[in-house]
Scaffold this motif. Structure first.
Motif, PDB file in Angstrom:
ATOM      1  N   SER A  53      33.076  39.296  23.978  1.00 38.31           N
ATOM      2  CA  SER A  53      32.008  40.060  24.620  1.00 38.31           C
ATOM      3  C   SER A  53      32.524  40.834  25.829  1.00 38.31           C
ATOM      4  O   SER A  53      33.490  40.431  26.484  1.00 38.31           O
ATOM      5  CB  SER A  53      30.887  39.108  25.063  1.00 38.31           C
ATOM      6  OG  SER A  53      29.993  39.755  25.944  1.00 38.31           O
ATOM      7  N   ILE A  54      31.852  41.925  26.122  1.00 40.44           N
ATOM      8  CA  ILE A  54      32.208  42.718  27.300  1.00 40.44           C
ATOM      9  C   ILE A  54      32.009  41.918  28.582  1.00 40.44           C
ATOM     10  O   ILE A  54      32.607  42.202  29.613  1.00 40.44           O
ATOM     11  CB  ILE A  54      31.380  44.026  27.327  1.00 40.44           C
ATOM     12  CG1 ILE A  54      31.961  45.021  28.333  1.00 40.44           C
ATOM     13  CG2 ILE A  54      29.910  43.729  27.656  1.00 40.44           C
ATOM     14  CD1 ILE A  54      31.324  46.394  28.273  1.00 40.44           C
ATOM     15  N   HIS A  55      31.176  40.885  28.517  1.00 38.16           N
ATOM     16  CA  HIS A  55      30.890  40.066  29.702  1.00 38.16           C
ATOM     17  C   HIS A  55      31.752  38.797  29.755  1.00 38.16           C
ATOM     18  O   HIS A  55      31.646  38.030  30.711  1.00 38.16           O
ATOM     19  CB  HIS A  55      29.411  39.672  29.709  1.00 38.16           C
ATOM     20  CG  HIS A  55      28.488  40.842  29.699  1.00 38.16           C
ATOM     21  ND1 HIS A  55      28.385  41.727  30.747  1.00 38.16           N
ATOM     22  CD2 HIS A  55      27.628  41.296  28.739  1.00 38.16           C
ATOM     23  CE1 HIS A  55      27.507  42.674  30.461  1.00 38.16           C
ATOM     24  NE2 HIS A  55      27.033  42.442  29.242  1.00 38.16           N
ATOM     25  N   ALA A  56      32.576  38.573  28.745  1.00 37.28           N
ATOM     26  CA  ALA A  56      33.411  37.364  28.704  1.00 37.28           C
ATOM     27  C   ALA A  56      34.826  37.697  29.167  1.00 37.28           C
ATOM     28  O   ALA A  56      35.688  38.064  28.368  1.00 37.28           O
ATOM     29  CB  ALA A  56      33.433  36.784  27.291  1.00 37.28           C
ATOM     30  N   VAL A  57      35.046  37.596  30.460  1.00 36.41           N
ATOM     31  CA  VAL A  57      36.345  37.941  31.049  1.00 36.41           C
ATOM     32  C   VAL A  57      37.291  36.748  30.956  1.00 36.41           C
ATOM     33  O   VAL A  57      36.910  35.616  31.260  1.00 36.41           O
ATOM     34  CB  VAL A  57      36.176  38.359  32.524  1.00 36.41           C
ATOM     35  CG1 VAL A  57      37.509  38.818  33.103  1.00 36.41           C
ATOM     36  CG2 VAL A  57      35.127  39.443  32.642  1.00 36.41           C
ATOM     37  N   GLU A  70      41.808  38.180  38.055  1.00 40.69           N
ATOM     38  CA  GLU A  70      40.440  38.366  37.560  1.00 40.69           C
ATOM     39  C   GLU A  70      39.554  39.025  38.609  1.00 40.69           C
ATOM     40  O   GLU A  70      38.656  39.803  38.278  1.00 40.69           O
ATOM     41  CB  GLU A  70      39.860  37.002  37.163  1.00 40.69           C
ATOM     42  CG  GLU A  70      38.461  37.045  36.612  1.00 40.69           C
ATOM     43  CD  GLU A  70      37.920  35.648  36.350  1.00 40.69           C
ATOM     44  OE1 GLU A  70      36.731  35.543  36.005  1.00 40.69           O
ATOM     45  OE2 GLU A  70      38.680  34.668  36.499  1.00 40.69           O
ATOM     46  N   ARG A  97      38.736  46.236  39.168  1.00 35.11           N
ATOM     47  CA  ARG A  97      38.193  45.873  37.857  1.00 35.11           C
ATOM     48  C   ARG A  97      39.166  46.139  36.713  1.00 35.11           C
ATOM     49  O   ARG A  97      38.751  46.430  35.571  1.00 35.11           O
ATOM     50  CB  ARG A  97      36.854  46.575  37.582  1.00 35.11           C
ATOM     51  CG  ARG A  97      35.772  46.225  38.591  1.00 35.11           C
ATOM     52  CD  ARG A  97      34.449  46.899  38.250  1.00 35.11           C
ATOM     53  NE  ARG A  97      33.896  46.399  37.001  1.00 35.11           N
ATOM     54  CZ  ARG A  97      33.176  45.287  36.901  1.00 35.11           C
ATOM     55  NH1 ARG A  97      32.938  44.550  37.967  1.00 35.11           N
ATOM     56  NH2 ARG A  97      32.698  44.916  35.734  1.00 35.11           N
ATOM     57  N   ASN A 117      38.514  44.521  33.308  1.00 29.42           N
ATOM     58  CA  ASN A 117      37.072  44.277  33.189  1.00 29.42           C
ATOM     59  C   ASN A 117      36.293  45.538  33.555  1.00 29.42           C
ATOM     60  O   ASN A 117      35.249  45.485  34.192  1.00 29.42           O
ATOM     61  CB  ASN A 117      36.657  43.116  34.100  1.00 29.42           C
ATOM     62  CG  ASN A 117      35.234  42.657  33.836  1.00 29.42           C
ATOM     63  OD1 ASN A 117      34.739  42.743  32.717  1.00 29.42           O
ATOM     64  ND2 ASN A 117      34.560  42.189  34.882  1.00 29.42           N
ATOM     65  N   ASN A 118      36.823  46.687  33.148  1.00 25.33           N
ATOM     66  CA  ASN A 118      36.189  47.964  33.464  1.00 25.33           C
ATOM     67  C   ASN A 118      35.270  48.351  32.305  1.00 25.33           C
ATOM     68  O   ASN A 118      35.726  48.812  31.260  1.00 25.33           O
ATOM     69  CB  ASN A 118      37.262  49.035  33.678  1.00 25.33           C
ATOM     70  CG  ASN A 118      36.685  50.337  34.194  1.00 25.33           C
ATOM     71  OD1 ASN A 118      35.752  50.881  33.616  1.00 25.33           O
ATOM     72  ND2 ASN A 118      37.238  50.837  35.276  1.00 25.33           N
ATOM     73  N   HIS A 119      33.978  48.153  32.480  1.00 26.02           N
ATOM     74  CA  HIS A 119      33.025  48.374  31.398  1.00 26.02           C
ATOM     75  C   HIS A 119      32.971  49.829  30.952  1.00 26.02           C
ATOM     76  O   HIS A 119      32.804  50.112  29.757  1.00 26.02           O
ATOM     77  CB  HIS A 119      31.641  47.896  31.808  1.00 26.02           C
ATOM     78  CG  HIS A 119      31.545  46.410  31.963  1.00 26.02           C
ATOM     79  ND1 HIS A 119      30.346  45.756  32.244  1.00 26.02           N
ATOM     80  CD2 HIS A 119      32.485  45.429  31.863  1.00 26.02           C
ATOM     81  CE1 HIS A 119      30.574  44.452  32.314  1.00 26.02           C
ATOM     82  NE2 HIS A 119      31.850  44.237  32.105  1.00 26.02           N
ATOM     83  N   GLN A 161      35.939  50.420  28.738  1.00 23.81           N
ATOM     84  CA  GLN A 161      35.796  49.662  27.493  1.00 23.81           C
ATOM     85  C   GLN A 161      34.819  50.357  26.553  1.00 23.81           C
ATOM     86  O   GLN A 161      35.048  50.423  25.337  1.00 23.81           O
ATOM     87  CB  GLN A 161      35.332  48.236  27.812  1.00 23.81           C
ATOM     88  CG  GLN A 161      36.425  47.384  28.458  1.00 23.81           C
ATOM     89  CD  GLN A 161      35.891  46.082  29.030  1.00 23.81           C
ATOM     90  OE1 GLN A 161      34.686  45.914  29.240  1.00 23.81           O
ATOM     91  NE2 GLN A 161      36.786  45.147  29.296  1.00 23.81           N
ATOM     92  N   LYS A 162      33.730  50.884  27.087  1.00 25.46           N
ATOM     93  CA  LYS A 162      32.753  51.589  26.257  1.00 25.46           C
ATOM     94  C   LYS A 162      33.336  52.906  25.737  1.00 25.46           C
ATOM     95  O   LYS A 162      33.104  53.276  24.577  1.00 25.46           O
ATOM     96  CB  LYS A 162      31.479  51.844  27.070  1.00 25.46           C
ATOM     97  CG  LYS A 162      30.686  50.581  27.370  1.00 25.46           C
ATOM     98  CD  LYS A 162      29.494  50.874  28.269  1.00 25.46           C
ATOM     99  CE  LYS A 162      28.724  49.596  28.583  1.00 25.46           C
ATOM    100  NZ  LYS A 162      27.577  49.853  29.498  1.00 25.46           N
TER     101      LYS A 162
END
Length: 212
Positions: free
Chosen positions: A108-112, A161, A166, A169-171, A174-175
């Motif tokens: 998931s995008i939220h699972a770092v 982390e 980021r 973890n750069n949303h 990633q999108k």
């Protein structure tokens, strides 16, 4: 209108054109061709026995647009530093990619991926992987540690982390990558490539042709 990660293909066409203009490549035929391919696309013969060049064209476009978006988002960073950061990131999670259970757990995008499971990498390994002088890697790593992007563990270097930029973890990136990958897969499917078996078939056909 198909939508991926909140960004439509039509909007990405505008984004691609804007990126070329910002980079000052509007007069470059190669750059303009890439924009045309991203916005319109080409049709390819599905029965072609040798599709290596087709695959090369589309994957190169994917890589260049990915790097372009990375450089645009982190324009305060030197491109070489960005290369080192992402090489470390890649090394940190290789074992996650090779383990189906972990790969699913952190899909998931939220699972770092937490720092405690990251696999460290040495400066020497980075030097070999990137074909950069070891002293260059050492100097750049020192600067990135000072900015609290990289950290030293017993196993080697990791991208922290909690880094303020980021990385990993750069949303937004990633999108954007999901959109670029969707375009790549669509273009390859149009060329008759639906999976790895199609690539093996192409290799076999090429070998048979040479044998004749």
């Amino acid at each position: 209108m198909q939508q991926q990660a909140g960004i439509t293909m039509r909007n990405y066409g505008r984004l691609a054109s804007r990126r070329i203009l910002i980079l000052g490549m509007a007069d470059d035929p190669f750059a303009v061709t890439i924009v045309y391919k991203m916005n319109v696309g080409f049709r390819f013969m599905r029965n072609a026995s040798d599709i290596i060049r087709t695959v090369s064209r589309h994957t190169l476009a994917y890589m260049l647009f990915s790097m372009s978006e990375l450089f645009r988002h982190y324009d305060e960073f030197d491109p070489l530093d960005l290369l080192i950061i992402h090489a470390v990131l890649n090394a940190n999670v290789i074992h996650v990619m090779n383990d189906p259970a972990l790969d699913e757990k952190f899909s998931s995008i939220h699972a770092v991926e937490p720092d405690v499971i990251k696999q460290g990498v040495s400066r020497a390994a980075l030097s070999r992987f990137l074909s950069l002088p070891l002293e260059t890697v050492r100097r750049r790593v020192t600067g990135l540690k000072r900015r609290k992007i990289l950290a030293e563990t017993k196993a080697g270097l990791i991208v922290t982390e909690q880094n303020a930029f980021r990385f990993g973890n750069n949303h937004e990136l990633q999108k954007t990558n999901m959109l670029l990958l969707t375009k790549l897969l669509r273009d390859l499917r149009r060329a008759g490539i639906s999976g790895p078996d199609d690539l093996r078939a192409s290799k076999g056909a090429t070998s048979a042709k040479k044998a004749r």
